[in-house]
Every structure is written in structure tokens, then in C-alpha cells.
Design a protein around this motif. Structure first.
Motif, PDB file in Angstrom:
ATOM      1  N   MET A   1       0.812  -1.169   0.057  1.00 15.00           N
ATOM      2  CA  MET A   1       0.197  -0.088   0.045  1.00 15.00           C
ATOM      3  C   MET A   1       1.012   1.104  -0.062  1.00 15.00           C
ATOM      4  SD  MET A   1      -3.069   0.771   2.702  1.00 15.00           S
ATOM      5  CE  MET A   1      -2.021   1.340   4.052  1.00 15.00           C
ATOM      6  N   GLN A   2       0.491   2.209  -0.675  1.00 13.97           N
ATOM      7  CA  GLN A   2       1.386   3.537  -0.866  1.00 13.97           C
ATOM      8  C   GLN A   2       0.221   4.741  -0.739  1.00 13.97           C
ATOM      9  OE1 GLN A   2       3.018   4.130  -4.698  1.00 13.97           O
ATOM     10  NE2 GLN A   2       4.718   2.867  -4.211  1.00 13.97           N
ATOM     11  N   LEU A   3       0.734   5.698   0.063  1.00 13.76           N
ATOM     12  CA  LEU A   3      -0.064   6.904   0.732  1.00 13.76           C
ATOM     13  C   LEU A   3       0.675   8.010   0.260  1.00 13.76           C
ATOM     14  CD1 LEU A   3      -1.373   5.705   4.027  1.00 13.76           C
ATOM     15  CD2 LEU A   3      -2.624   5.878   2.094  1.00 13.76           C
ATOM     16  N   ILE A   4       0.131   9.058   0.071  1.00 11.78           N
ATOM     17  CA  ILE A   4       0.554  10.404  -0.260  1.00 11.78           C
ATOM     18  C   ILE A   4       0.083  11.632   0.246  1.00 11.78           C
ATOM     19  CG2 ILE A   4       0.989  12.149  -1.912  1.00 11.78           C
ATOM     20  CD1 ILE A   4       1.114  10.095  -4.265  1.00 11.78           C
ATOM     21  N   ASP A   5       0.907  12.041   1.252  1.00 12.83           N
ATOM     22  CA  ASP A   5       0.456  13.253   2.081  1.00 12.83           C
ATOM     23  C   ASP A   5       0.709  14.525   1.508  1.00 12.83           C
ATOM     24  OD1 ASP A   5       0.051  14.793   4.143  1.00 12.83           O
ATOM     25  OD2 ASP A   5       1.238  13.964   5.690  1.00 12.83           O
ATOM     26  N   ILE A   6      -0.482  15.073   0.924  1.00  7.48           N
ATOM     27  CA  ILE A   6      -0.517  16.566   0.250  1.00  7.48           C
ATOM     28  C   ILE A   6      -0.101  17.774   0.929  1.00  7.48           C
ATOM     29  CG2 ILE A   6      -1.899  15.115  -1.556  1.00  7.48           C
ATOM     30  CD1 ILE A   6      -4.116  17.248  -0.716  1.00  7.48           C
ATOM     31  N   GLN A 253      -6.783   4.683  -4.743  1.00  7.55           N
ATOM     32  CA  GLN A 253      -7.492   5.860  -5.404  1.00  7.55           C
ATOM     33  C   GLN A 253      -6.968   7.282  -5.133  1.00  7.55           C
ATOM     34  OE1 GLN A 253     -10.185   5.524  -7.822  1.00  7.55           O
ATOM     35  NE2 GLN A 253      -9.278   7.599  -8.063  1.00  7.55           N
ATOM     36  N   THR A 254      -6.582   7.412  -3.837  1.00  9.62           N
ATOM     37  CA  THR A 254      -6.263   8.757  -3.276  1.00  9.62           C
ATOM     38  C   THR A 254      -4.725   8.915  -3.789  1.00  9.62           C
ATOM     39  OG1 THR A 254      -5.914   7.985  -1.127  1.00  9.62           O
ATOM     40  CG2 THR A 254      -7.870   8.997  -1.462  1.00  9.62           C
ATOM     41  N   THR A 255      -3.860   7.935  -3.798  1.00  5.39           N
ATOM     42  CA  THR A 255      -2.603   8.113  -4.120  1.00  5.39           C
ATOM     43  C   THR A 255      -2.549   8.288  -5.724  1.00  5.39           C
ATOM     44  OG1 THR A 255      -1.714   6.778  -2.462  1.00  5.39           O
ATOM     45  CG2 THR A 255      -0.309   6.596  -4.472  1.00  5.39           C
ATOM     46  N   ARG A 256      -3.474   7.610  -6.408  1.00  5.56           N
ATOM     47  CA  ARG A 256      -3.348   7.970  -7.771  1.00  5.56           C
ATOM     48  C   ARG A 256      -3.842   9.297  -8.280  1.00  5.56           C
ATOM     49  NH1 ARG A 256      -7.277   4.537  -8.927  1.00  5.56           N
ATOM     50  NH2 ARG A 256      -5.887   2.786  -8.815  1.00  5.56           N
ATOM     51  N   ASN A 257      -4.871   9.925  -7.457  1.00  6.42           N
ATOM     52  CA  ASN A 257      -5.341  11.177  -7.441  1.00  6.42           C
ATOM     53  C   ASN A 257      -4.116  12.261  -7.138  1.00  6.42           C
ATOM     54  OD1 ASN A 257      -7.904  10.204  -7.960  1.00  6.42           O
ATOM     55  ND2 ASN A 257      -8.730  10.577  -5.676  1.00  6.42           N
ATOM     56  N   ALA A 258      -3.602  11.973  -6.270  1.00  5.24           N
ATOM     57  CA  ALA A 258      -2.531  13.078  -5.703  1.00  5.24           C
ATOM     58  C   ALA A 258      -1.385  12.938  -6.834  1.00  5.24           C
ATOM     59  CB  ALA A 258      -1.980  12.582  -4.418  1.00  5.24           C
ATOM     60  N   ARG A 259      -1.076  11.709  -7.449  1.00  9.04           N
ATOM     61  CA  ARG A 259       0.007  11.712  -8.523  1.00  9.04           C
ATOM     62  C   ARG A 259      -0.557  12.595  -9.629  1.00  9.04           C
ATOM     63  NH1 ARG A 259       1.877   5.868  -7.110  1.00  9.04           N
ATOM     64  NH2 ARG A 259       3.894   6.624  -5.795  1.00  9.04           N
ATOM     65  N   LEU A 260      -1.791  12.215 -10.256  1.00  7.35           N
ATOM     66  CA  LEU A 260      -2.200  13.201 -11.296  1.00  7.35           C
ATOM     67  C   LEU A 260      -2.476  14.474 -11.078  1.00  7.35           C
ATOM     68  CD1 LEU A 260      -5.124  10.529 -12.375  1.00  7.35           C
ATOM     69  CD2 LEU A 260      -2.891  10.814 -13.697  1.00  7.35           C
ATOM     70  N   PHE A 261      -2.696  15.108  -9.977  1.00  6.77           N
ATOM     71  CA  PHE A 261      -2.947  16.417  -9.442  1.00  6.77           C
ATOM     72  C   PHE A 261      -1.586  17.131  -9.580  1.00  6.77           C
ATOM     73  CE2 PHE A 261      -3.328  20.084  -6.835  1.00  6.77           C
ATOM     74  CZ  PHE A 261      -4.787  20.493  -7.088  1.00  6.77           C
ATOM     75  N   PHE A 262      -0.635  16.577  -8.743  1.00  3.71           N
ATOM     76  CA  PHE A 262       0.907  17.262  -8.592  1.00  3.71           C
ATOM     77  C   PHE A 262       1.610  16.807  -9.730  1.00  3.71           C
ATOM     78  CE2 PHE A 262      -1.254  17.218  -4.428  1.00  3.71           C
ATOM     79  CZ  PHE A 262      -0.958  18.742  -3.894  1.00  3.71           C
ATOM     80  N   GLY A 263       1.164  15.860 -10.652  1.00  2.63           N
ATOM     81  CA  GLY A 263       2.280  15.493 -11.633  1.00  2.63           C
ATOM     82  C   GLY A 263       3.691  14.593 -11.212  1.00  2.63           C
ATOM     83  N   LEU A 264       3.170  13.856  -9.772  1.00  3.61           N
ATOM     84  CA  LEU A 264       4.302  12.744  -9.117  1.00  3.61           C
ATOM     85  C   LEU A 264       4.567  11.781 -10.030  1.00  3.61           C
ATOM     86  CD1 LEU A 264       2.971  13.502  -5.486  1.00  3.61           C
ATOM     87  CD2 LEU A 264       4.347  15.125  -6.944  1.00  3.61           C
ATOM     88  N   PRO A 265       5.801  11.473  -9.718  1.00  2.00           N
ATOM     89  CA  PRO A 265       6.274  10.106 -10.595  1.00  2.00           C
ATOM     90  C   PRO A 265       5.820   8.738  -9.881  1.00  2.00           C
ATOM     91  CG  PRO A 265       8.098  10.990  -9.248  1.00  2.00           C
ATOM     92  CD  PRO A 265       6.810  11.986  -9.079  1.00  2.00           C
ATOM     93  N   VAL A 266       5.431   7.680 -10.608  1.00  2.00           N
ATOM     94  CA  VAL A 266       5.375   6.595  -9.901  1.00  2.00           C
ATOM     95  C   VAL A 266       6.384   5.976  -9.457  1.00  2.00           C
ATOM     96  CG1 VAL A 266       4.240   4.326 -10.292  1.00  2.00           C
ATOM     97  CG2 VAL A 266       3.267   6.190 -11.420  1.00  2.00           C
ATOM     98  N   ILE A 267       6.518   5.229  -8.219  1.00  4.28           N
ATOM     99  CA  ILE A 267       7.654   5.040  -7.573  1.00  4.28           C
ATOM    100  C   ILE A 267       7.339   3.529  -7.148  1.00  4.28           C
ATOM    101  CG2 ILE A 267       8.783   7.268  -6.796  1.00  4.28           C
ATOM    102  CD1 ILE A 267       7.860   6.694  -3.978  1.00  4.28           C
TER     103      ILE A 267
END
Length: 275
Positions: A1-6, A253-267
Motif C-alpha cells: 500500500m502506498q499513501l501520499i501526504d499532500i 485511489q487517493t494516491t492515484r489522484n495525488a499523483r495526477l494532480f501534482f504530476g508526481l512520478p510513480v515509484i
């Protein structure tokens, strides 16, 4: 599981002094990427510096750059050019934190509106997403945003704490919604629980707003009383509970959303290699 703290206020003195240990705890807790919040020109520069110092890979730490409504009275004729230069740095992924705060009114409301509108204009010019703050000012925020929204690539209402009417109005403008540990507060956050199901899957993101808003449901509580990115899982748990959604699917889902919103790379999964 991956999470992104925006939203991580890593320049806050209580976090900056333990930044490396804090990041290690976050990575161990599956928080694989973080967006550091810029709340003034100086703090935006400091957030960018921390990204460079603490992430050799350039894959895990990113930042915003902007002027918070509390600091709007500092906005002057040169602020736009200074901010524009910051926004063109590779690690800076959104304009903000900017917006309106009619709750505390630390800056005069006309100054808040001017600073917000000039930052929205920069976001349009540079085609960058916007990281927004709003307290007790949803009607005026909506009036201003309507003039810019069609020309903005994306915008998020960070740390949403409002009522149903404001939520629906923001969603009608196709905004993203950021949810924090406020939702874990039995004293003031329970009104959010039935609203969580109304946020479309593709519009929801998670954040700690550390060191603020320590989730009150967290056990055991840290002795410091400070929030940190490692506790984002508690926000995930509470949001998943009230959306009736499995935690792993909400995380994805929230990780995907954050990556798309901020243009973050997949790691790849796992903590970063030691430098």
C-alpha cells in the motif's frame, strides 16, 4: 500500500528539527511521497530547500509555493515576480497555499482577495494546479474562483472542514477535496462523516497538515502531541470507515489522484535507498 501526504508543514520548527527521522517514520508507514507546504515567499523557498536537501532521488519530496491569506498583507508589487520564479523550479508542483480566511482575519480581507487573485492569475499563466485554503469564506471564494476555474488545470480545497452546501459548490467547480485528521475529531469533525460518501472517487485526496490536526482517534498518542506524516494512515482509516470502502482501495485511489494532480512520478514500493 502506498499513501501520499499532500500537506506537510515541514518548515515548522517542531518538524524541521527532526526532519530526517520524521521522513524515515513516514516511509516506514507507507507514506511514499509528500508535498511540503509553502505559506509565504520565505517559507516556500525553505520548503523547496528541504526537498533538495532531504530527497536525493528527486522522487519523493515536492512542494507548493504561495502566500497564505494570513500573510496576504505582505503581498506587494514584487511578490508576483518572486513567486513566479519559485513556481518554475522542478520540485514545486502547485501554486499555494493561497486563499481566504475570514475566520481569523490576520490580513485585511481586501488584501487577501488581491493576493489570491494574483496567485490564481499566475496559476493560469503557468498552467499549474492551485492549493487553496478557505475558512468561513466559501461564498467569496466561489465568486472569485468562478472567474478563473475554466482556465485552471486543477485546484484543491485543502483541509476541507465546511458544510454540505460548500462541498457541493466546490464539486460543481470540479475541485479536488483534501481531508485531514479533522475528520477524526469527535468534537468538531463529525459533520464531515456523512459528506465523505459524496466526494467522487477521483476528487478525494488525503493529508495530515502536520504538525497540526493530530488525529484524536490515534492510539497510542505521541507524547509530543504533534502530528506527522506517519499518522496519515489514521486519516485513511477514518475516511474509509465512513465511505464504506476498503482501506487498500481508498489508498490506491487517493494516491492515484495525488499523483495526477501534482504530476508526481510513480515509484516502487518500499522505503528509499539510504544515501
Amino acid at each position: 500500500m502506498q499513501l501520499i501526504d499532500i500537506a506537510v508543514n515541514l518548515t515548522h520548527p517542531s518538524l524541521a528539527v527532526q526532519a530526517e527521522a520524521l521522513l524515515e517514520r513516514a516511509y516506514a508507514a507507507d507514506v511514499c511521497q509528500m508535498v511540503l507546504t509553502g505559506t509565504s515567499l520565505n517559507e516556500s523557498e525553505a520548503s523547496l530547500t528541504l526537498c533538495r536537501q532531504l530527497d536525493d532521488s528527486g522522487q519523493r519530496l515536492f512542494s507548493t509555493a504561495g502566500v497564505h491569506p494570513h500573510a496576504a498583507s505582505t503581498w506587494d508589487a514584487s511578490s508576483g515576480n518572486t513567486l513566479k520564479a519559485l513556481l518554475q523550479e522542478a520540485q514545486v508542483r502547485a501554486v499555494g497555499e493561497c486563499g481566504l480566511d475570514f475566520d481569523r482575519d490576520f490580513s485585511p480581507r481586501p488584501a487577501q482577495e488581491k493576493a489570491l487573485e494574483e496567485q490564481l492569475a499566475l496559476a493560469v499563466e503557468l498552467q499549474m494546479p492551485v492549493f487553496l485554503h478557505e475558512r468561513e469564506a466559501s461564498q467569496r471564494m466561489l465568486e472569485i474562483l468562478r472567474d478563473y476555474r475554466d482556465r485552471l488545470p486543477a485546484a484543491v480545497i485543502h483541509c476541507f472542514t465546511g458544510e454540505r452546501r460548500a462541498l457541493y459548490a466546490y464539486l460543481d467547480l470540479d475541485l479536488h477535496i483534501g481531508i485531514t485528521g479533522w475528520v477524526c475529531d469527535e468534537r468538531r469533525g463529525t459533520h464531515l462523516h456523512p459528506l465523505l460518501r459524496d466526494i467522487p472517487d477521483e476528487r478525494l485526496m488525503l493529508e495530515t497538515d502536520a504538525p497540526f490536526l493530530l488525529p484524536r482517534t490515534l492510539r497510542p498518542k505521541p507524547k509530543s502531541g504533534r502530528n506527522e506524516p506517519a499518522f496519515l494512515g489514521e486519516v485513511l482509516r477514518e475516511v474509509a470507515l465512513h465511505r464504506g470502502q476498503p482501506e487498500d482501495s481508498l489508498a490506491a485511489q487517493t494516491t492515484r489522484n495525488a499523483r495526477l494532480f501534482f504530476g508526481l512520478p510513480v515509484i516502487l514500493d518500499g522505503p528509499p535507498p539510504e544515501s
